[in-house]
Design an enzyme around this catalytic site. Structure first.
Site, PDB file in Angstrom:
ATOM      1  N   ASP A  94       0.796  -1.222   0.000  1.00  0.00           N
ATOM      2  CA  ASP A  94       0.000   0.000   0.000  1.00  0.00           C
ATOM      3  C   ASP A  94       0.830   1.275   0.000  1.00  0.00           C
ATOM      4  O   ASP A  94       0.390   2.318   0.464  1.00  0.00           O
ATOM      5  CB  ASP A  94      -0.911  -0.013   1.227  1.00  0.00           C
ATOM      6  CG  ASP A  94      -0.125  -0.334   2.504  1.00  0.00           C
ATOM      7  OD1 ASP A  94       1.094  -0.075   2.517  1.00  0.00           O
ATOM      8  OD2 ASP A  94      -0.724  -0.831   3.472  1.00  0.00           O
ATOM      9  N   GLU A 116      -0.585  -8.940  -1.422  1.00  0.00           N
ATOM     10  CA  GLU A 116      -1.114  -8.434  -0.140  1.00  0.00           C
ATOM     11  C   GLU A 116      -2.320  -7.524  -0.380  1.00  0.00           C
ATOM     12  O   GLU A 116      -2.384  -6.381   0.070  1.00  0.00           O
ATOM     13  CB  GLU A 116      -0.032  -7.686   0.659  1.00  0.00           C
ATOM     14  CG  GLU A 116      -0.340  -7.527   2.127  1.00  0.00           C
ATOM     15  CD  GLU A 116       0.744  -6.766   2.879  1.00  0.00           C
ATOM     16  OE1 GLU A 116       0.751  -5.536   2.857  1.00  0.00           O
ATOM     17  OE2 GLU A 116       1.598  -7.427   3.498  1.00  0.00           O
ATOM     18  N   GLU A 130      -2.139   5.077   3.148  1.00  0.00           N
ATOM     19  CA  GLU A 130      -2.132   3.669   2.734  1.00  0.00           C
ATOM     20  C   GLU A 130      -3.520   3.092   2.497  1.00  0.00           C
ATOM     21  O   GLU A 130      -3.705   2.284   1.586  1.00  0.00           O
ATOM     22  CB  GLU A 130      -1.372   2.819   3.759  1.00  0.00           C
ATOM     23  CG  GLU A 130       0.139   3.038   3.772  1.00  0.00           C
ATOM     24  CD  GLU A 130       0.589   4.235   4.602  1.00  0.00           C
ATOM     25  OE1 GLU A 130      -0.279   4.952   5.163  1.00  0.00           O
ATOM     26  OE2 GLU A 130       1.808   4.487   4.691  1.00  0.00           O
ATOM     27  N   HIS A 204       6.954   4.346  12.875  1.00  0.00           N
ATOM     28  CA  HIS A 204       7.210   5.217  11.725  1.00  0.00           C
ATOM     29  C   HIS A 204       5.964   5.820  11.081  1.00  0.00           C
ATOM     30  O   HIS A 204       6.057   6.714  10.266  1.00  0.00           O
ATOM     31  CB  HIS A 204       7.989   4.466  10.641  1.00  0.00           C
ATOM     32  CG  HIS A 204       7.156   3.465   9.877  1.00  0.00           C
ATOM     33  ND1 HIS A 204       6.366   3.819   8.816  1.00  0.00           N
ATOM     34  CD2 HIS A 204       6.966   2.142  10.049  1.00  0.00           C
ATOM     35  CE1 HIS A 204       5.746   2.738   8.359  1.00  0.00           C
ATOM     36  NE2 HIS A 204       6.089   1.701   9.093  1.00  0.00           N
ATOM     37  N   ARG A 206       2.965   7.692   9.491  1.00  0.00           N
ATOM     38  CA  ARG A 206       2.682   9.111   9.262  1.00  0.00           C
ATOM     39  C   ARG A 206       1.662   9.674  10.253  1.00  0.00           C
ATOM     40  O   ARG A 206       1.821  10.768  10.775  1.00  0.00           O
ATOM     41  CB  ARG A 206       2.153   9.223   7.828  1.00  0.00           C
ATOM     42  CG  ARG A 206       2.185  10.561   7.176  1.00  0.00           C
ATOM     43  CD  ARG A 206       1.903  10.369   5.687  1.00  0.00           C
ATOM     44  NE  ARG A 206       3.080   9.843   5.012  1.00  0.00           N
ATOM     45  CZ  ARG A 206       3.939  10.589   4.329  1.00  0.00           C
ATOM     46  NH1 ARG A 206       3.736  11.890   4.218  1.00  0.00           N
ATOM     47  NH2 ARG A 206       4.972  10.044   3.753  1.00  0.00           N
ATOM     48  N   HIS A 236      13.849   4.313  12.351  1.00  0.00           N
ATOM     49  CA  HIS A 236      13.593   4.596  10.929  1.00  0.00           C
ATOM     50  C   HIS A 236      14.358   5.860  10.502  1.00  0.00           C
ATOM     51  O   HIS A 236      14.536   6.773  11.308  1.00  0.00           O
ATOM     52  CB  HIS A 236      12.082   4.810  10.778  1.00  0.00           C
ATOM     53  CG  HIS A 236      11.543   4.728   9.382  1.00  0.00           C
ATOM     54  ND1 HIS A 236      11.725   5.724   8.455  1.00  0.00           N
ATOM     55  CD2 HIS A 236      10.813   3.774   8.758  1.00  0.00           C
ATOM     56  CE1 HIS A 236      11.113   5.394   7.336  1.00  0.00           C
ATOM     57  NE2 HIS A 236      10.559   4.202   7.479  1.00  0.00           N
TER      58      HIS A 236
END
Ligand code: UD1
Ligand code: UDP
Length: 355
Positions: A94, A116, A130, A204, A206, A236
């Site tokens: 995604d 996926e 995503e 990580h 957003r 990250h």
């Protein structure tokens, strides 16, 4: 039949590597196409699987925007599809790399295979972007490779015909089996840390940037202090993550902050952990293979299988809720629970479906 396999970020490499390696083994005509949305973290993973891209867009810039990434990927992939005349373009998951590639393939009449497929949180803004990317990719996909019964059910509920949905398991299980069989994970861990039974952390997402991530870290730190459990955290490379993590954990003596580690090392860290606190998708899917419990530091999930199988909990994003989830999680008995994410044969099932 010519296949282009696209990847750009760390998790995409891990999850397409088994499909790419299997395609070569089966003698299929396949090209590895890197966007390099993650330059260093993608390269680190390619090295582990010994994959050299046939094409490399090299698009990453510091603090890149979603639209810049999407625009560059569409432009480059258009050129490659025109030249190579791919029958299939495989995208994974995604990311913006995957979504933009699916659109470029659709525009040029190449069939899209979505590895996926069917994961849904039900909230278009969480995870952002995503959840939108997944829906766009499935909309244009010729075949959707759903990792689980639940993801297949999500697709059927959206009206996709059963013929276009194949339940394959998640390719991450293929990837981790490949690494676990080839490398000594205990030795790999000893090269980077000398503690055991720590809380392994990755963060990580957003939608967690800023105050939510700070609160999550405060909850993990409180747990670490009260139970005297070290924190091990490969951080990250995103500057938005580091600006929150460093002020909270850098001076804390029971935290080991690492640079991102390669996949062999990460699996070794997972194997040695007492418990995991993470907002990562891939980490949730890997933990059951190592019988580890995951405190998912998010408000929504597209992986209800983790919770239903007993391997984790959706903890939310406050200091209190994350702390409590860790306290409860350390004493959960995981023996005899079943890994819900696949049997390690997803890559073969995916390729057989297009043949
Ligand atoms: C991306 C994906 C996310 C996935 C995650 C995996 C999108 C919108 N997001 O998020 O779905 O879960 O990757 O980690 O596609 N950076 C480096 N070197 C690297 C990697 C990143 O310096 O090797 C820095 C750069 O400043 C870059 C920034 O991190 O601009 C953000 O990278 P980006 O791919 O835009 O977003 P992620 O948050 O990593
Ligand atoms: N991972 C890794 N090194 C690290 C951290 C994570 O190899 O330092 C692997 C981890 O095993 C998992 C994947 O990276 O397979 C998860 O990546 P990330 O959390 O960045 O993305 P997501 O899965 O959330 O999209």
């Amino acid at each position: 039949m010519k296949i282009g396999i696209i990847f750009g970020t760390r998790p995409e490499v891990i999850k397409v590597a088994p499909v790419y390696m299997k395609a070569l083994e089966m003698g299929l005509e396949v090209r590895a196409i890197a966007t390099a949305q993650h330059r260093q973290m993608m390269d680190m993973m390619l090295k582990v699987f010994n994959i050299t891209p046939d094409y490399d867009m090299n698009i990453m810039t510091q603090n890149q925007s979603l639209n810049t990434v999407a625009a560059k990927v569409i432009t480059y992939l258009d050129e490659y599809i025109t030249k190579e005349k791919f029958d299939w373009i495989f995208v994974q998951g995604d990311t913006t790399t995957a979504m933009a590639s699916a659109i470029a393939a659709f525009h040029r009449g190449a069939k899209v295979g979505h590895i996926e497929a069917g994961l849904r949180s039900g909230d278009l803004y969480d995870p952002f972007p995503e959840e939108m990317n997944r829906q766009v990719i499935d909309r244009v996909a010729e075949l959707m490779f759903a990792p689980t019964e639940i993801s297949a059910y999500n697709l059927e509920s959206e009206g996709f015909s059963k013929e276009r949905i194949k339940i394959t398991g998640n390719t991450v299980v293929d990837a981790l089996n490949f690494i676990s069989e080839k490398f000594d994970l205990d030795k790999a861990r000893e090269k980077v840390i000398d503690v055991r039974d720590y809380v392994l952390v990755t963060l990580h997402r957003r939608e967690n940037w800023g105050t939510k991530m700070a609160a999550i870290l405060e909850g993990i730190k409180r747990f670490s202090l009260e139970y005297n459990i070290p924190i091990v955290f490969p951080v990250h490379l995103n500057p938005k993550v580091r600006e929150v993590v460093n002020p909270i954990l850098k001076e804390y003596k029971n935290a080991i902050l690492l640079e991102p580690v390669d996949y062999i090392t990460f699996l070794s860290l997972l194997k040695g952990a007492k418990i995991v606190a993470s907002d990562s998708g891939g980490v949730q899917e890997e933990a059951p293979s190592f019988s580890k419990y995951v405190v998912v530091c998010r408000n929504t999930t597209e992986r209800p299988e983790l919770i239903q199988s007993g391997f984790g909990t959706l903890a939310g994003t406050t200091a209190e809720s994350v702390y409590k989830a860790l306290v409860n999680g350390v004493s959960v008995n995981l023996t005899n629970l079943k890994n819900p994410f696949g049997d390690g044969n997803a890559a073969g099932k995916i390729l057989n479906a297009i043949i």
